[in-house]
Every structure is written in C-alpha cells, then in structure tokens.
Design an enzyme around this catalytic site. Structure first.
Site, mmCIF file in Angstrom:
data_model
loop_
_atom_site.group_PDB
_atom_site.id
_atom_site.type_symbol
_atom_site.label_atom_id
_atom_site.label_comp_id
_atom_site.label_asym_id
_atom_site.label_seq_id
_atom_site.Cartn_x
_atom_site.Cartn_y
_atom_site.Cartn_z
ATOM 1 N N GLY A 253 0.767 -11.997 10.516
ATOM 2 C CA GLY A 253 0.190 -10.344 9.715
ATOM 3 C C GLY A 253 1.615 -9.035 10.279
ATOM 4 O O GLY A 253 2.474 -10.159 11.266
ATOM 5 N N VAL B 170 0.982 -7.095 13.166
ATOM 6 C CA VAL B 170 1.061 -7.047 15.023
ATOM 7 C C VAL B 170 1.223 -8.291 15.010
ATOM 8 O O VAL B 170 2.123 -8.212 16.115
ATOM 9 C CB VAL B 170 -0.462 -6.566 14.844
ATOM 10 C CG1 VAL B 170 -1.081 -6.555 16.326
ATOM 11 C CG2 VAL B 170 -0.748 -5.114 14.792
ATOM 12 N N SER C 113 -2.168 -19.626 5.831
ATOM 13 C CA SER C 113 -0.555 -19.967 6.576
ATOM 14 C C SER C 113 -0.196 -21.249 6.586
ATOM 15 O O SER C 113 1.701 -21.025 6.965
ATOM 16 C CB SER C 113 -0.533 -18.746 6.708
ATOM 17 O OG SER C 113 -0.573 -17.387 6.151
ATOM 18 N N CYS D 292 -5.216 1.738 18.054
ATOM 19 C CA CYS D 292 -4.170 2.713 17.737
ATOM 20 C C CYS D 292 -4.241 3.629 17.561
ATOM 21 O O CYS D 292 -3.491 4.956 19.135
ATOM 22 C CB CYS D 292 -3.226 1.774 16.498
ATOM 23 S SG CYS D 292 -4.457 2.109 14.928
ATOM 24 N N GLN E 178 -2.416 9.124 10.337
ATOM 25 C CA GLN E 178 -2.046 8.276 10.396
ATOM 26 C C GLN E 178 -1.502 6.800 9.077
ATOM 27 O O GLN E 178 -1.472 6.732 7.978
ATOM 28 C CB GLN E 178 -3.507 7.318 10.147
ATOM 29 C CG GLN E 178 -4.322 7.540 11.642
ATOM 30 C CD GLN E 178 -5.440 6.604 12.332
ATOM 31 O OE1 GLN E 178 -6.459 7.433 12.631
ATOM 32 N NE2 GLN E 178 -5.406 5.981 11.874
ATOM 33 N N GLY F 255 -1.677 0.860 10.260
ATOM 34 C CA GLY F 255 -3.256 0.437 10.348
ATOM 35 C C GLY F 255 -3.408 -0.839 9.585
ATOM 36 O O GLY F 255 -4.964 -0.577 9.887
ATOM 37 N N LYS G 88 -14.421 6.397 17.243
ATOM 38 C CA LYS G 88 -13.307 4.974 18.213
ATOM 39 C C LYS G 88 -12.579 5.527 18.929
ATOM 40 O O LYS G 88 -12.663 5.401 20.206
ATOM 41 C CB LYS G 88 -12.843 4.054 16.899
ATOM 42 C CG LYS G 88 -12.952 3.326 16.179
ATOM 43 C CD LYS G 88 -12.850 2.367 15.467
ATOM 44 C CE LYS G 88 -12.369 1.037 14.808
ATOM 45 N NZ LYS G 88 -11.370 0.428 14.226
ATOM 46 N N HIS H 8 2.060 6.890 13.590
ATOM 47 C CA HIS H 8 1.010 7.899 13.844
ATOM 48 C C HIS H 8 0.914 9.597 14.096
ATOM 49 O O HIS H 8 2.104 9.713 15.131
ATOM 50 C CB HIS H 8 -0.071 7.505 14.419
ATOM 51 C CG HIS H 8 -1.262 5.950 13.612
ATOM 52 N ND1 HIS H 8 -0.511 6.341 12.818
ATOM 53 C CD2 HIS H 8 -1.843 5.532 14.403
ATOM 54 C CE1 HIS H 8 -1.364 5.153 12.082
ATOM 55 N NE2 HIS H 8 -2.692 4.748 13.143
ATOM 56 N N GLN I 27 2.501 2.944 15.425
ATOM 57 C CA GLN I 27 1.168 2.404 15.614
ATOM 58 C C GLN I 27 1.013 0.616 15.622
ATOM 59 O O GLN I 27 0.008 -0.255 16.515
ATOM 60 C CB GLN I 27 0.792 2.494 14.358
ATOM 61 C CG GLN I 27 -1.352 1.875 14.050
ATOM 62 C CD GLN I 27 -0.659 0.610 13.687
ATOM 63 O OE1 GLN I 27 0.141 -0.047 12.579
ATOM 64 N NE2 GLN I 27 -1.950 -0.314 14.003
#
Length: 375
Positions: free
Chosen positions: A46, A48, A74, A170, A197, A201, A254, A283, A358
C-alpha cells in the site's frame, strides 16, 4: 510588514545509539545490523507500506532481518530494498514468529485481528489504523509531542514484552505538530480546525483515481468514480468517512478525541470540519486557537522556530506561505499565516495555516520515529 523567511529546525532527535550508527561508515553500519531488531512491514504494497520502506532506508533504521507482509493477492511480489530483492509473504499469524517490531498499515480489521497475535509473540506493534487509538491501555504517540506516553514499553530483547503503540490520525499529527509548542506556552482552551485533505489519505487507489479523473475531465470524458461516489478532480467535498448522529463525521471526531488523549486533557474544546480537496499527498489545515494565557504572534513565531519537526513559511511581503505541494515528500510540518485573531481583543487568540505530508509525517515517518524510540 512582517516577513519571516523559511526557517528550518531539526526533526525529533533519534536515540544516541542510532545517531552513532548513522555517523558510522556503511561497512560498520552493516555489521551493526546483525544485532538489530527483526522488523516486519504489514501492508507493504500500500501507499503507507511503501513509504515505510523509504523512511526506514533514508533514516538508516537498523535491522537484522526484514519481513514484507501483505494479503494473499500480493504474496509473491518482488520488492527491492537497499540493494536486495525481497519476496512479499502472505500475512498469517505465524508471520510474527521472532519479530521484534511490526509496522502495521493494512486497515483496522487486520490490525484488530493480527495485532494482538503479534503482541502475544513478543512484538511491539506500531499501528497506523484507528483500531486501538482510543484504547486507554494503548499509547497514542507523536514523538515530538508526547514521547513519555510510551516510556514504559521496551523491546523483548531489553527485558520488555509485546505491546501496541498507536499512530494518531494524519490530520491530528499534522495539526498538533504546529499547535502543541504553543499549547505548552499558553495552554489552548479551544481549537477550531478546518482540514483540506489529500487523496493519499484514502490510499494508493484514490491517488490513482484522482490522476485518472484529472486526465479524463481535461479530455472532456466522464470521470471514473470507483473510490469516491462523486467527481474528485477539480472538486472539494465533505470527508468521505461515515457521518455520526451528532452531524460530525468520523474524521472530525478523531481530531477531537485524539487531541484530548495526546494532550492528556479532556477539558480542551475542539471542533473540526474535514474536507477532501483535489491534492495528491499533503494536507492543509486552518487552525484557530484560543489560549488561557496571552500569546502574541511574534512570540508564537519564536516558539515555532525552536520546535522540532516544524518549519515556518510566513512571508507576508511575498505572499509566500505553506502549500500542500511544497511540503510533499518532506519530513517537516510547515506553519504560516501566523496572525492575531482580530475577533478577540485580549491577545489570547491566534490563527495558523499548517501543511504536512499525509503519507510521511502523517503516517510512515511518525511510525518509524516511534520505532526508533524503542532502540
């Protein structure tokens, strides 16, 4: 007219042992890896997960072995890392045998299912999802802000045991990097945040869809809308997280709840409006602060100039301030538009504009910094 040049301050200082390794030659560093921790990257394919690898490499994070873990779909992919090819392994409970540090970014469901398994096997889990953030027994950590929250956690090789450390959201990380130094000085009693944003994200697929839609719209074609229910390119819309009965969405709550936990202050008043804008990976956040004690804008600049991981871009004469594009692929969070809140006449209000990457400080970098604190 006030003009503040681009002012840089060093990021959070790594542990002395790690700093010494970075100063050493590459030959010595490689020898030292033999006694480094075993590291697993969960969700490595991914956005991140890929950033985890970049940050680990760029910061010369010591490791004795590395496991790249992802879904069955994967498994088998080849990923290069520091001159060597690694095969992505399917994520299963046995993946954490012998692992010291596990960096998770595979979604809350995976974290809830396999995070405790990794802990049971003695690993320290640094989790990038929301699964454990509000668990009172799990520290929620930004190393520059509240490192003391994880001071009791140690690697199993240092008389420690398995544990989970949560990476904040984030938008919370980026906001509090710019605000906490001021909070320490004058104590924030109320914070109003509006976020702008980026696609990142929502993951790599959202970034790809934004790029595709941009091309399609410019070509006069109907945009492909798979990740979001509406056109993203050239548009702004309310954050795509679920709406709650109080009218706020999950992303906004959050920011409210995580700020209180990180600051260890349930009394601070926080409200937020979170929007998606058609930027790729960084962001922007407009922040209005009300303080218990007076704080003028010049003192605020002096405080932020000394804050680790923060840069000031606040040039009024040239109308030059932080932008998402300008902070993309950067470690630091940028702060600008620093000005007195003219709706108050008691010197207890400030307005800021904060931008941060982010994927990097908002996710991967923060997690790796947490891991560095364990060394």
């Amino acid at each position: 007219m006030h003009s503040t040049a681009y002012t840089r301050h060093l990021l959070f200082t790594p542990p002395p042992a790690l700093s010494a390794r970075r100063r050493a030659s590459s030959t010595v560093r490689m020898a030292l890896l033999e006694d480094g921790p075993t590291v697993a990257v969960v969700g490595v394919t991914g956005a991140v997960g890929q950033e985890f690898l970049q940050v680990l490499s760029q910061r010369d994070f010591p490791y004795s072995s590395l496991k790249l873990l992802a879904s069955r779909r994967s498994a088998g992919k080849q990923i290069p890392f520091q001159g060597k090819m690694y095969t992505v392994e399917e994520l299963v409970p046995e993946s954490f045998d012998g692992v010291d540090i596990a960096l998770f970014s595979a979604g809350g469901g995976i974290s809830k299912e396999l995070g405790p398994v990794a802990v049971e096997k003695g690993a320290i889990v640094v989790d990038n999802s929301s699964a454990f953030r509000m668990d009172p027994n799990v520290p929620l950590v930004i190393p520059e802000v509240n490192p003391e929250a994880m001071s009791h956690i140690r690697l199993k090789g240092r008389n420690g045991k398995g544990a989970i450390i949560a990476n904040p959201n984030c938008s919370t990380i980026i906001c509090l990097m710019g605000v906490t130094p001021l909070h320490r000085h004058a104590k924030v009693v109320r914070m109003v945040v509006s976020t702008y944003q980026a696609a990142s994200g929502a993951g790599a697929a959202a970034m790809e869809e934004l790029a595709l839609q941009t091309s399609e719209v410019l070509d006069g074609k109907k945009p492909t809308c798979k990740i979001f229910k509406q056109q993203y390119a050239f548009n702004v819309f309310s954050h795509n997280s679920s709406l709650l009965p109080n009218g706020y969405n999950e992303e906004e709550m959050k920011l409210v709840k995580e700020t209180r936990k990180i600051w260890n202050n349930d009394e601070v008043k926080v409200t937020a409006t979170c929007m998606r804008v058609a930027t790729m990976r960084a962001h922007g956040e407009s922040v209005n602060l009300q303080f218990e004690n007076p704080l003028d804008e010049d003192t605020a600049r002096q405080i932020l100039q000394k804050a680790p991981g923060v840069v000031i871009i606040d040039d009024r004469e040239m109308n030059n301030f932080p932008t998402p594009l300008g902070v993309s692929n950067k470690d630091e969070v940028a702060v600008g538009r620093i000005r007195q809140d003219i709706s108050r006449d008691d010197n207890r209000g400030l307005d800021l504009w904060v931008c941060g990457d982010q994927i990097r400080k908002g996710a991967a970098l923060n997690a790796v910094q947490i891991a560095e604190m364990l060394l």
